[in-house]
Design a protein around this motif. Structure first.
Motif, short mmCIF file in Angstrom:
data_model
loop_
_atom_site.label_atom_id
_atom_site.label_comp_id
_atom_site.label_asym_id
_atom_site.label_seq_id
_atom_site.Cartn_x
_atom_site.Cartn_y
_atom_site.Cartn_z
N VAL A 135 -6.53 2.66 -0.11
CA VAL A 135 -6.82 1.51 0.76
C VAL A 135 -7.35 2.04 2.10
O VAL A 135 -6.80 2.98 2.67
CB VAL A 135 -5.56 0.63 0.96
CG1 VAL A 135 -5.83 -0.46 2.00
CG2 VAL A 135 -5.13 0.03 -0.37
N PHE A 163 -0.88 -0.82 -4.45
CA PHE A 163 -2.07 0.04 -4.47
C PHE A 163 -1.64 1.47 -4.16
O PHE A 163 -0.91 1.71 -3.20
CB PHE A 163 -3.08 -0.42 -3.40
CG PHE A 163 -3.66 -1.78 -3.71
CD1 PHE A 163 -4.83 -1.89 -4.45
CD2 PHE A 163 -3.03 -2.93 -3.28
CE1 PHE A 163 -5.36 -3.14 -4.75
CE2 PHE A 163 -3.55 -4.18 -3.58
CZ PHE A 163 -4.72 -4.29 -4.32
N LEU A 178 -9.16 -2.64 3.86
CA LEU A 178 -7.98 -3.39 4.30
C LEU A 178 -8.36 -4.85 4.55
O LEU A 178 -7.59 -5.77 4.24
CB LEU A 178 -7.48 -2.73 5.60
CG LEU A 178 -6.03 -2.88 6.01
CD1 LEU A 178 -5.05 -2.68 4.87
CD2 LEU A 178 -5.71 -1.90 7.13
N LEU A 227 -8.12 -6.87 1.49
CA LEU A 227 -6.74 -7.24 1.15
C LEU A 227 -6.27 -8.40 2.03
O LEU A 227 -5.54 -9.29 1.58
CB LEU A 227 -5.80 -6.04 1.31
CG LEU A 227 -6.04 -4.82 0.42
CD1 LEU A 227 -4.89 -3.82 0.57
CD2 LEU A 227 -6.16 -5.21 -1.05
N ILE A 261 -10.79 0.69 -1.21
CA ILE A 261 -10.62 -0.77 -1.05
C ILE A 261 -10.40 -1.01 0.44
O ILE A 261 -9.52 -0.38 1.04
CB ILE A 261 -9.36 -1.29 -1.79
CG1 ILE A 261 -9.44 -0.94 -3.27
CG2 ILE A 261 -9.16 -2.78 -1.59
CD1 ILE A 261 -8.19 -1.33 -4.04
N VAL A 319 0.86 -1.19 0.00
CA VAL A 319 0.00 0.00 0.00
C VAL A 319 0.89 1.24 0.00
O VAL A 319 1.57 1.52 0.98
CB VAL A 319 -0.94 -0.01 1.23
CG1 VAL A 319 -1.83 1.24 1.23
CG2 VAL A 319 -1.77 -1.28 1.26
#
Ligand code: FAD
Ligand code: SF4
Length: 475
Positions: free
Chosen positions: A216, A172, A222, A225, A220, A149
């Motif tokens: 993130v 990301f 965490l 992920l 998106i 990230v």
């Protein structure tokens, strides 16, 4: 050591900068690239010390005496192989590193140090020019996936190391393009962005995937992920700026340095900024608060935008011009610096405290300041004291706050997971770079606070080692 008497015959010489009158008109790099013959001469000054303090102070442990010797002997490919074994972004540090190694060079004791940073740049640019820097795909893939990230120097180095080991790495990035502060912090006149894109192109060809424009923790989660990847590395930098909460701070025309620098870099890359968001210094009296390197970058941008006057203010006293007894060799000294941006035109004030802003029609017009001195109280703590009758005003149409960064942005991560922070608000890890969540690692400024590119690269490399070790143990 090719020439045992090189340091006695040859004086330190840097390649220097383009003329101020020329460079001020554009955003191209101000530094001149070293010629090969020039670097060979300069490398011959290296004494190949038995205890190379340069190597010891380099956060990457670069093999400096060895590659100096290769440069002298024109063995550029060997020099490149050695340099790239410890540094993933040598073309960046070769341009931007403050080179702690040079302050620790043994020649610095009674002469001037070897031009280590510039020699590094010479090696890597020679290597690119001669086709040594090629995409190298890992021999086999391990079948495990890692999410990184953030795509600053820490994230890129971590991703590069893990990809070389055979992991599938996805980076990301919340900005539209990768690079972190190298893209949207450091101005083009210090680092043209083709230099960064050239490296990113290699990393992509080697198999690293970049997903940009995705934050993130916001776009998106965490937790998503964590489900989809075997390990996660948080390398999001440290970007919350230090503010100055004084009277009339909310006037128009007062901005944070990074907002200003980011816009400038976006404009150089061809992006249009909406007029109501534009921060432009043209024909303005600009005051930059903060005497550090970020402030100096703002000076360079303001001059290129056509500011009518630029003043840079620092609260602390002017640093000494040479080493002081409390900071002997090989320590890294805090010295007075005149950067290439300072050479282009600025008035610099030290020991000045801004007490309030003064405005007109909602816009900043003046700063009200006082000269200060420092004294220790009975407990030994340093206290700032305004000097009586030294109050003065400075005219300003644009004020830039370049007062440093206090911590990383972690709110979204904390909402999702209870990640532990250290006392400064950075992501806390153990000595293996593992956060309070066993699958999540952290490195770079997000772990240490705002630092240097060379330290971010070192962090990224170390973090990659720990992720590799963790994945070997648990699977
Ligand atoms: C103006 C300026 C000039 C500088 N000049 C120099 C210099 O000349 N030499 C030097 O050695 N150092 C310099 N520094 C310091 C250096 O740039 C930093 O120490 C270094 O970039 C830190 O690297 P990093 O990878 O940890 O973080 P960064 O470079 O800050 O990169 C972090 C990246 O993570 C992304 N990100 C953050 N959160 C998320 C999220 N939730 N999801 C997705 N992406 C996310 C950010 O957008 C960013 O791209 C400078 C700093 C500034 C501000
Ligand atoms: S300390 Fe200086 S002279 Fe000694 S090996 Fe390093 S670069 Fe060469």
């Amino acid at each position: 050591m090719g020439d045992t008497r090189g340091f006695l015959k040859i004086k330190r010489r840097l390649s220097g900068f383009r003329a101020v009158s020329e460079r001020i008109k554009d955003y191209l790099e101000v530094s001149l690239l070293p010629y090969e013959e020039h670097s060979q001469k300069q490398a011959s000054r290296c004494m190949d010390c038995g205890t190379p303090f340069c190597h010891w102070t380099c956060p990457l442990g670069n093999y400096i005496p060895e590659w100096n010797d290769f440069i002298f002997k024109k063995q550029w490919q060997k020099a490149y192989e050695l340099l790239s074994s410890t540094n993933n972004l040598a073309e960046i540090t070769g341009r931007l590193c403050p080179a702690p190694c040079e302050y620790a060079c043994v020649l610095e004791i009674n002469d001037e140090p070897v031009t280590i940073r510039e020699n590094e740049l010479s090696i890597i640019e020679y290597a690119f020019k001669n086709g040594y820097v090629k995409p190298k795909l890992p021999l086999r893939r391990k079948g495990k996936r890692i999410a990184v990230v953030g795509s600053g120097p820490a994230g890129l180095s971590c991703a590069d190391q893990l990809n070389k080991l055979g992991y599938k790495v996805v980076v990301f990035e919340k900005d539209d393009k990768p690079g972190g502060l190298l893209r949207y912090g450091v101005p083009d006149f210090k680092l043209e962005k083709w230099v960064l894109d050239r490296r990113l192109d290699i990393l992509k060809k080697e198999g690293i995937e970049f997903i940009c424009g995705q934050e993130v923790g916001k776009d998106i989660k965490l937790k998503k992920l964590i489900k989809e990847f075997d390990a996660i590395c948080l390398a999001g930098g440290s970007r919350i700026p230090r503010d100055l909460n004084i009277e009339a701070r909310n006037l128009k025309g007062i901005y944070f340095a990074l907002d200003y620098l980011k816009q400038a870099n976006m404009q150089v890359s061809g992006k249009k900024i909406p007029p109501d968001e534009l921060i432009d210094a043209k024909n303005k009296k600009v005051v930059i608060l903060g005497g550090g390197d970020t402030g100096s970058d703002c000076v360079g941008v303001a001059n290129r935008q056509g500011a009518s006057k630029i003043i840079q203010i620092e609260l602390l006293p002017k640093p000494p011009e040479s080493r002081q007894p409390h900071c002997p060799w090989p320590k890294y000294p805090l010295l007075f610096k005149t950067s290439s941006s300072h050479q282009e035109g600025v008035e610099r004030y030290w020991q000045v405290l801004t007490k309030k802003f003064i405005g007109e029609n909602g816009k900043v017009k003046k700063l009200f300041c006082v000269k200060v001195e420092f004294e220790r109280d009975e407990k030994g703590c340093v206290k700032i004291k305004g000097i009586p009758n030294t109050e003065f005003e400075i005219d300003a149409d644009l004020v830039i706050l370049a007062l440093g960064f206090i911590r990383p942005k972690t709110e979204n991560f904390l909402k999702e997971l209870d990640l532990e922070l250290d006392q400064c608000g950075n992501i806390k890890t153990d000595k293996n770079f593992i956060t309070s969540h066993k699958k999540i690692f952290a490195c770079g400024d997000m772990r240490t606070g705002q630092s240097l590119i060379v330290k971010a690269i070192s962090e990224g490399r170390l973090c990659a080692n720990h992720i590799d070790r963790y994945l070997k143990v648990i699977h």
